[in-house]
Design an enzyme around this catalytic site. Sequence first.
Site, short mmCIF file in Angstrom:
data_model
loop_
_atom_site.label_atom_id
_atom_site.label_comp_id
_atom_site.label_asym_id
_atom_site.label_seq_id
_atom_site.Cartn_x
_atom_site.Cartn_y
_atom_site.Cartn_z
N ASN A 17 8.36 1.24 -2.87
CA ASN A 17 7.01 1.51 -2.65
C ASN A 17 6.34 0.07 -2.59
OD1 ASN A 17 6.85 1.16 -5.31
ND2 ASN A 17 4.75 2.29 -5.27
N GLU A 75 7.48 1.02 -16.40
CA GLU A 75 6.48 1.11 -15.45
C GLU A 75 6.64 2.45 -14.48
OE1 GLU A 75 3.83 -0.56 -15.80
OE2 GLU A 75 4.39 -2.53 -16.52
N CYS A 102 1.51 3.35 -7.09
CA CYS A 102 1.47 3.90 -8.28
C CYS A 102 -0.05 4.06 -8.85
CB CYS A 102 2.42 2.96 -9.40
SG CYS A 102 1.80 1.31 -9.45
N GLU A 114 3.60 -5.56 -17.61
CA GLU A 114 4.00 -6.61 -16.70
C GLU A 114 2.57 -7.31 -16.52
OE1 GLU A 114 6.21 -4.54 -13.85
OE2 GLU A 114 8.01 -5.43 -14.94
P1 NAD Z 1 12.87 6.32 -8.55
O1 NAD Z 1 12.72 6.57 -10.05
O2 NAD Z 1 13.43 7.39 -7.98
O3 NAD Z 1 13.75 4.96 -8.43
C1 NAD Z 1 13.45 3.71 -8.73
C2 NAD Z 1 14.67 2.80 -9.07
O4 NAD Z 1 15.57 3.37 -10.02
C3 NAD Z 1 15.31 2.56 -7.70
O5 NAD Z 1 15.88 1.24 -7.57
C4 NAD Z 1 16.61 3.45 -7.99
O6 NAD Z 1 18.02 3.14 -7.40
C5 NAD Z 1 16.68 3.54 -9.51
N1 NAD Z 1 17.43 4.26 -10.28
C6 NAD Z 1 17.59 5.58 -9.78
N2 NAD Z 1 18.32 6.29 -11.04
C7 NAD Z 1 18.87 5.27 -11.76
C8 NAD Z 1 19.91 5.15 -12.98
N3 NAD Z 1 20.10 6.29 -13.34
N4 NAD Z 1 19.92 4.02 -13.61
C9 NAD Z 1 19.22 2.93 -13.16
N5 NAD Z 1 18.54 2.93 -11.96
C10 NAD Z 1 18.25 3.94 -11.33
O7 NAD Z 1 11.42 6.05 -8.21
P2 NAD Z 1 10.94 5.70 -6.72
O8 NAD Z 1 10.79 7.00 -5.76
O9 NAD Z 1 11.68 4.45 -5.96
O10 NAD Z 1 9.56 5.28 -6.92
C11 NAD Z 1 8.24 5.91 -6.94
C12 NAD Z 1 7.98 6.15 -8.37
O11 NAD Z 1 7.47 4.89 -9.00
C13 NAD Z 1 6.35 6.67 -8.36
O12 NAD Z 1 6.63 7.69 -9.45
C14 NAD Z 1 5.53 5.59 -8.85
O13 NAD Z 1 4.40 6.05 -9.32
C15 NAD Z 1 6.48 4.68 -9.61
N6 NAD Z 1 5.96 3.47 -9.82
C16 NAD Z 1 5.23 2.97 -10.71
C17 NAD Z 1 4.80 1.55 -10.85
C18 NAD Z 1 4.15 1.19 -12.12
O14 NAD Z 1 3.95 -0.11 -12.33
N7 NAD Z 1 3.69 1.98 -13.03
C19 NAD Z 1 4.77 0.81 -9.85
C20 NAD Z 1 5.28 1.30 -8.40
C21 NAD Z 1 5.88 2.66 -8.65
#
Ligand code: NAD
Length: 470
Positions: A146, A244, A278, A451
């Site tokens: 995102n 996060e 997020c 962070e």
């Molecule tokens: P996601 O959890 O599907 O993927 C995030 C990352 O994790 C990707 O790079 C993915 O390839 C990797 N990943 C997936 N499975 C893994 C595993 N088994 N081991 C290691 N890495 C793995 O999330 P998304 O759909 O890309 O992002 C959206 C989510 O992120 C939303 O819930 C959003 O709120 C959250 N988000 C949080 C913050 C914050 O700072 N709190 C910031 C941005 C987004």
Amino acid sequence: MKMLIGGAWVDASSERTMDVVNPATWETIERVPLGGPEDGGAAVEAAGEALAGWAGQTSLDRGKVLYRTADLVRGEVDTLATTLVAEQGKPLREAKDEVRGFAHILEYYAGLASSLMGETLNTQAYGRIIVEKRPLGICVGIVPWNMPVLIAGWKIGPALLAGNTVVLKPASTTPLTTLAIGDLFCRAGLPAGALNIVTGPGETLGEALVTHPDVRKVSFTGEIGTGRHVAEAAAQTIKHVTLELGGSDPMIVCDDADLEAAVAGAVAGRFYNCGQTCTAVKRLFVFSSVADRFRALLTRKTEEIRVGNGMEAGVRMGPLNNAPGQERMRQVVEEIEGEGRILTGGKVPPGKGFFFEPTVVAGLAPDALSLREEVFGPVLPVVEVESLDEALQEANSTKYGLGASIWTKNLERAERGCRDLEAGIVWVNQHLKIPPEAPFGGTKWSGIGRENGRAALDRYTEERSILVRT
Ligand code: NAD
């Protein structure tokens, strides 16, 4: 494009690739290596080889590399932002903000270089106690799609400044701008292997990184479910973990608030980045005495948002980043249709691209699914409340605790919001702002650790106590 491992640009060991698709046009714009566990292992090895050299530099010298990279990033904002629009979908103006935000993070941490120090104490019983701040070692950053550039900066900036080496894995749909920035780090003089960027699926490549025994820290940003799994996997080799995770930020609009400002805040807070932030406003609570006026203004402003390809002038909202995201918005609207009223939007426009109309919804019951679970797209539910007590109770009623805002001119109400909202970041009369100076992260299920700010630097170092008797 290729992966960056040990200062070289390489293909995956399997020679397989994955397509990067423009979410506004569905065209394949680039192919990147489909890295797997072996490539993750190679990146960790390269980071290990670079560690002693990079950690052995002074923090001021490391800071200079960050400053030089930030200068190069600022010099290439237009090109980098164009790439970001093509892979992520956001409007060009937002993409430029994000790229500049990345440079700002590097500058912020470079500026902290001379404050990275420990302490000493002379004691009678133990002699001199020296407390050193040392880098953790090899750090892995896992980034979602995102805000791929900004979030990469939150991880790379403090990790490198503190003397760690990094392996970064961008999300599969958004690796391109991050790889281009990797090139700028190389041009700025970052030693080979200090930053490695690998591309591939989370389930294989990401998993290999978070379970690798030589990795000392994992900083993960993504969904709660993935974060829980990553924490469990990292625990097997006792790593430091920062999580996060998702949020369902409440925004409370009191009856004394500047309603026009609150409407502008809600529109930006929900529809920026097509709602895929997020800390987007995901639940809006408005006092019932001003609710009619607020909803009318909000609906009008939402209908003014021009949706389209982020490269077109005047476009304020691009597409969702991917097909599952668009499908999820369809489902959310279906769920809502039985429960509440759609005031505007709610549809997928005809034609190509993962577009979805900016949508405002009213009349949902407090237990509606879209108020309980994070909705990661352009749908804004507006809920009426009778009092600040009720607003705070509803705001705090989910498992999330990332951000929250209160909109009021009344100092006591503002103070109450600051005290009682359960969130890692609370805004008064604003929402969504995340400056590098302010520690950022969630409470409750929204995450562990922080962070940004000095807090992040602490989380990329560990103390060593040395007791000297002479
Ligand atoms: P996601 O959890 O599907 O993927 C995030 C990352 O994790 C990707 O790079 C993915 O390839 C990797 N990943 C997936 N499975 C893994 C595993 N088994 N081991 C290691 N890495 C793995 O999330 P998304 O759909 O890309 O992002 C959206 C989510 O992120 C939303 O819930 C959003 O709120 C959250 N988000 C949080 C913050 C914050 O700072 N709190 C910031 C941005 C987004």
